[in-house]
Write a protein that holds these residues in place. Structure first.
Motif, PDB file in Angstrom:
ATOM      1  N   LYS A 100       0.817  -1.212   0.000  1.00 14.73           N
ATOM      2  CA  LYS A 100       0.000   0.000   0.000  1.00 14.73           C
ATOM      3  C   LYS A 100       0.855   1.268   0.000  1.00 14.73           C
ATOM      4  O   LYS A 100       0.347   2.369   0.158  1.00 14.73           O
ATOM      5  N   ARG A 101       2.164   1.078  -0.134  1.00 12.53           N
ATOM      6  CA  ARG A 101       3.122   2.190  -0.117  1.00 12.53           C
ATOM      7  C   ARG A 101       3.013   3.018   1.150  1.00 12.53           C
ATOM      8  O   ARG A 101       3.108   4.240   1.134  1.00 12.53           O
ATOM      9  N   GLU A 102       2.857   2.337   2.277  1.00  7.82           N
ATOM     10  CA  GLU A 102       2.759   2.990   3.580  1.00  7.82           C
ATOM     11  C   GLU A 102       4.071   2.838   4.333  1.00  7.82           C
ATOM     12  O   GLU A 102       4.788   1.860   4.152  1.00  7.82           O
ATOM     13  N   ARG A 103       4.335   3.780   5.183  1.00 10.90           N
ATOM     14  CA  ARG A 103       5.459   3.678   6.103  1.00 10.90           C
ATOM     15  C   ARG A 103       5.002   2.845   7.298  1.00 10.90           C
ATOM     16  O   ARG A 103       3.818   2.625   7.505  1.00 10.90           O
ATOM     17  N   GLY A 104       5.921   2.420   8.126  1.00  9.21           N
ATOM     18  CA  GLY A 104       5.567   1.636   9.309  1.00  9.21           C
ATOM     19  C   GLY A 104       5.652   2.454  10.582  1.00  9.21           C
ATOM     20  O   GLY A 104       6.021   1.931  11.629  1.00  9.21           O
ATOM     21  N   ILE A 105       5.315   3.733  10.507  1.00 12.76           N
ATOM     22  CA  ILE A 105       5.473   4.626  11.661  1.00 12.76           C
ATOM     23  C   ILE A 105       4.216   4.684  12.520  1.00 12.76           C
ATOM     24  O   ILE A 105       4.278   4.542  13.737  1.00 12.76           O
ATOM     25  N   TRP A 106       3.086   4.912  11.914  1.00 15.64           N
ATOM     26  CA  TRP A 106       1.832   5.111  12.648  1.00 15.64           C
ATOM     27  C   TRP A 106       0.949   3.871  12.612  1.00 15.64           C
ATOM     28  O   TRP A 106       0.954   3.130  11.628  1.00 15.64           O
ATOM     29  N   GLN A 107       0.153   3.700  13.643  1.00 13.18           N
ATOM     30  CA  GLN A 107      -0.934   2.735  13.549  1.00 13.18           C
ATOM     31  C   GLN A 107      -1.909   3.281  12.512  1.00 13.18           C
ATOM     32  O   GLN A 107      -2.085   4.496  12.397  1.00 13.18           O
ATOM     33  N   ARG A 108      -2.545   2.411  11.788  1.00  5.76           N
ATOM     34  CA  ARG A 108      -3.427   2.854  10.707  1.00  5.76           C
ATOM     35  C   ARG A 108      -4.622   3.631  11.218  1.00  5.76           C
ATOM     36  O   ARG A 108      -5.062   4.592  10.616  1.00  5.76           O
ATOM     37  N   ARG A 109      -5.181   3.192  12.290  1.00  5.27           N
ATOM     38  CA  ARG A 109      -6.392   3.837  12.814  1.00  5.27           C
ATOM     39  C   ARG A 109      -6.061   4.769  13.960  1.00  5.27           C
ATOM     40  O   ARG A 109      -4.936   4.798  14.458  1.00  5.27           O
ATOM     41  N   PHE A 110      -7.037   5.511  14.385  1.00  3.03           N
ATOM     42  CA  PHE A 110      -6.941   6.339  15.585  1.00  3.03           C
ATOM     43  C   PHE A 110      -8.268   6.202  16.306  1.00  3.03           C
ATOM     44  O   PHE A 110      -9.240   5.692  15.765  1.00  3.03           O
ATOM     45  N   TRP A 111      -8.297   6.662  17.534  1.00  7.26           N
ATOM     46  CA  TRP A 111      -9.518   6.582  18.328  1.00  7.26           C
ATOM     47  C   TRP A 111     -10.081   7.989  18.487  1.00  7.26           C
ATOM     48  O   TRP A 111      -9.322   8.927  18.759  1.00  7.26           O
ATOM     49  N   GLU A 112     -11.377   8.139  18.303  1.00  8.58           N
ATOM     50  CA  GLU A 112     -11.993   9.446  18.492  1.00  8.58           C
ATOM     51  C   GLU A 112     -13.227   9.309  19.379  1.00  8.58           C
ATOM     52  O   GLU A 112     -13.848   8.258  19.449  1.00  8.58           O
ATOM     53  N   HIS A 113     -13.505  10.387  20.070  1.00  6.78           N
ATOM     54  CA  HIS A 113     -14.687  10.487  20.923  1.00  6.78           C
ATOM     55  C   HIS A 113     -15.259  11.885  20.715  1.00  6.78           C
ATOM     56  O   HIS A 113     -14.540  12.874  20.845  1.00  6.78           O
ATOM     57  N   MET A 114     -16.533  11.968  20.373  1.00 10.33           N
ATOM     58  CA  MET A 114     -17.157  13.273  20.230  1.00 10.33           C
ATOM     59  C   MET A 114     -17.481  13.821  21.620  1.00 10.33           C
ATOM     60  O   MET A 114     -18.120  13.145  22.430  1.00 10.33           O
ATOM     61  N   ILE A 115     -17.018  15.023  21.884  1.00 13.32           N
ATOM     62  CA  ILE A 115     -17.280  15.678  23.166  1.00 13.32           C
ATOM     63  C   ILE A 115     -18.750  16.080  23.212  1.00 13.32           C
ATOM     64  O   ILE A 115     -19.257  16.703  22.285  1.00 13.32           O
ATOM     65  N   ARG A 116     -19.409  15.715  24.304  1.00 12.85           N
ATOM     66  CA  ARG A 116     -20.856  15.897  24.392  1.00 12.85           C
ATOM     67  C   ARG A 116     -21.316  17.144  25.140  1.00 12.85           C
ATOM     68  O   ARG A 116     -22.389  17.667  24.884  1.00 12.85           O
ATOM     69  N   ASN A 117     -20.501  17.597  26.101  1.00 10.78           N
ATOM     70  CA  ASN A 117     -20.894  18.762  26.889  1.00 10.78           C
ATOM     71  C   ASN A 117     -19.663  19.324  27.603  1.00 10.78           C
ATOM     72  O   ASN A 117     -18.561  18.783  27.469  1.00 10.78           O
ATOM     73  N   ASP A 118     -19.847  20.397  28.370  1.00  9.31           N
ATOM     74  CA  ASP A 118     -18.716  21.036  29.049  1.00  9.31           C
ATOM     75  C   ASP A 118     -18.039  20.109  30.048  1.00  9.31           C
ATOM     76  O   ASP A 118     -16.810  20.115  30.175  1.00  9.31           O
ATOM     77  N   GLU A 119     -18.806  19.308  30.762  1.00 10.62           N
ATOM     78  CA  GLU A 119     -18.224  18.378  31.737  1.00 10.62           C
ATOM     79  C   GLU A 119     -17.354  17.336  31.034  1.00 10.62           C
ATOM     80  O   GLU A 119     -16.251  17.020  31.483  1.00 10.62           O
ATOM     81  N   ASP A 120     -17.845  16.811  29.916  1.00  6.87           N
ATOM     82  CA  ASP A 120     -17.093  15.847  29.120  1.00  6.87           C
ATOM     83  C   ASP A 120     -15.791  16.481  28.617  1.00  6.87           C
ATOM     84  O   ASP A 120     -14.725  15.862  28.670  1.00  6.87           O
ATOM     85  N   LEU A 121     -15.862  17.723  28.164  1.00 10.82           N
ATOM     86  CA  LEU A 121     -14.677  18.435  27.692  1.00 10.82           C
ATOM     87  C   LEU A 121     -13.661  18.598  28.827  1.00 10.82           C
ATOM     88  O   LEU A 121     -12.475  18.305  28.649  1.00 10.82           O
ATOM     89  N   GLU A 122     -14.112  19.033  29.984  1.00  6.93           N
ATOM     90  CA  GLU A 122     -13.201  19.223  31.125  1.00  6.93           C
ATOM     91  C   GLU A 122     -12.520  17.922  31.521  1.00  6.93           C
ATOM     92  O   GLU A 122     -11.319  17.908  31.805  1.00  6.93           O
ATOM     93  N   LYS A 123     -13.267  16.816  31.535  1.00  5.80           N
ATOM     94  CA  LYS A 123     -12.673  15.526  31.899  1.00  5.80           C
ATOM     95  C   LYS A 123     -11.619  15.096  30.887  1.00  5.80           C
ATOM     96  O   LYS A 123     -10.561  14.573  31.264  1.00  5.80           O
ATOM     97  N   HIS A 124     -11.875  15.313  29.613  1.00  8.52           N
ATOM     98  CA  HIS A 124     -10.902  14.918  28.591  1.00  8.52           C
ATOM     99  C   HIS A 124      -9.676  15.831  28.604  1.00  8.52           C
ATOM    100  O   HIS A 124      -8.555  15.367  28.366  1.00  8.52           O
ATOM    101  N   ILE A 125      -9.861  17.110  28.873  1.00  9.22           N
ATOM    102  CA  ILE A 125      -8.709  18.017  29.005  1.00  9.22           C
ATOM    103  C   ILE A 125      -7.852  17.579  30.193  1.00  9.22           C
ATOM    104  O   ILE A 125      -6.622  17.492  30.088  1.00  9.22           O
ATOM    105  N   SER A 126      -8.485  17.278  31.318  1.00 10.98           N
ATOM    106  CA  SER A 126      -7.743  16.812  32.493  1.00 10.98           C
ATOM    107  C   SER A 126      -7.014  15.510  32.198  1.00 10.98           C
ATOM    108  O   SER A 126      -5.847  15.337  32.564  1.00 10.98           O
TER     109      SER A 126
END
Length: 175
Positions: A100-126
């Motif tokens: 696939k002409r890829e390098r072997g540096i990064w994992q192919r996928r990443f993990w994401e979470h949509m922030i739902r509210n201010d409390e969720d944002l504060e917890k993820h920042i912390s």
């Protein structure tokens, strides 16, 4: 099977992105290259970095996407490519990545979470600011150089002693 992501235009997302070699220290060894990759992609495909921490082999980031835009996958892909192209070819590359002409540096996928509210944002920042302590790189969060925590402190949003005592931070659900 198609991987399903939370795709809400203009939303705020928390990300975890890992290197393929979890023992590597490429991200902190080449943090200037990583910063350049981010700036280059942001110029062409804007997004706001709310908070971020760069660890030796992974990073956590919270982005606010522009209104009407949800293509964070494109941005991560371009950041990974820009970072990888700037490094010499020294990593082991699997046959499937070679095809696939890829390098072997990064994992192919990443993990994401949509922030739902201010409390969720504060917890993820912390969580992301405390990550260097959690992984044993430093005894206090402010001792880690590759963190947006310093900007939060400069702006008076967090106390200089934030993160000195783990018991003062509510990290429930992040183990």
């Amino acid at each position: 099977m198609r991987y399903r992501r939370a795709n809400v235009p203009g939303a705020t997302y928390f990300f975890t992105v890992n290197l393929q070699d979890r023992k590597s220290q490429l991200l902190t060894e080449h943090v200037d290259i990583l910063r350049t990759a981010f700036r280059t992609v942001q110029q062409r495909y804007p997004f706001k970095i709310i908070a971020m921490v760069v660890m030796p082999e992974h990073l956590h980031a919270i982005w606010e996407m522009p209104e009407g835009d949800v293509d964070f996958s494109l941005r991560w892909s371009l950041i990974k490519v820009a970072f990888s192209k700037a490094l010499p070819r020294q990593e082991n590359i699997s046959t499937s990545r070679e095809k696939k002409r890829e390098r072997g540096i990064w994992q192919r996928r990443f993990w994401e979470h949509m922030i739902r509210n201010d409390e969720d944002l504060e917890k993820h920042i912390s969580y992301l600011h405390y990550n260097p302590v959690k992984h044993g790189y430093v005894d206090q969060a402010s001792a880690w150089a590759y963190s947006s925590l310093h900007k939060f402190m400069e702006q008076g949003m967090l106390d200089v002693n934030w993160g000195d005592i783990a018991a003062t931070i509510d990290l429930a659900g992040f183990e």
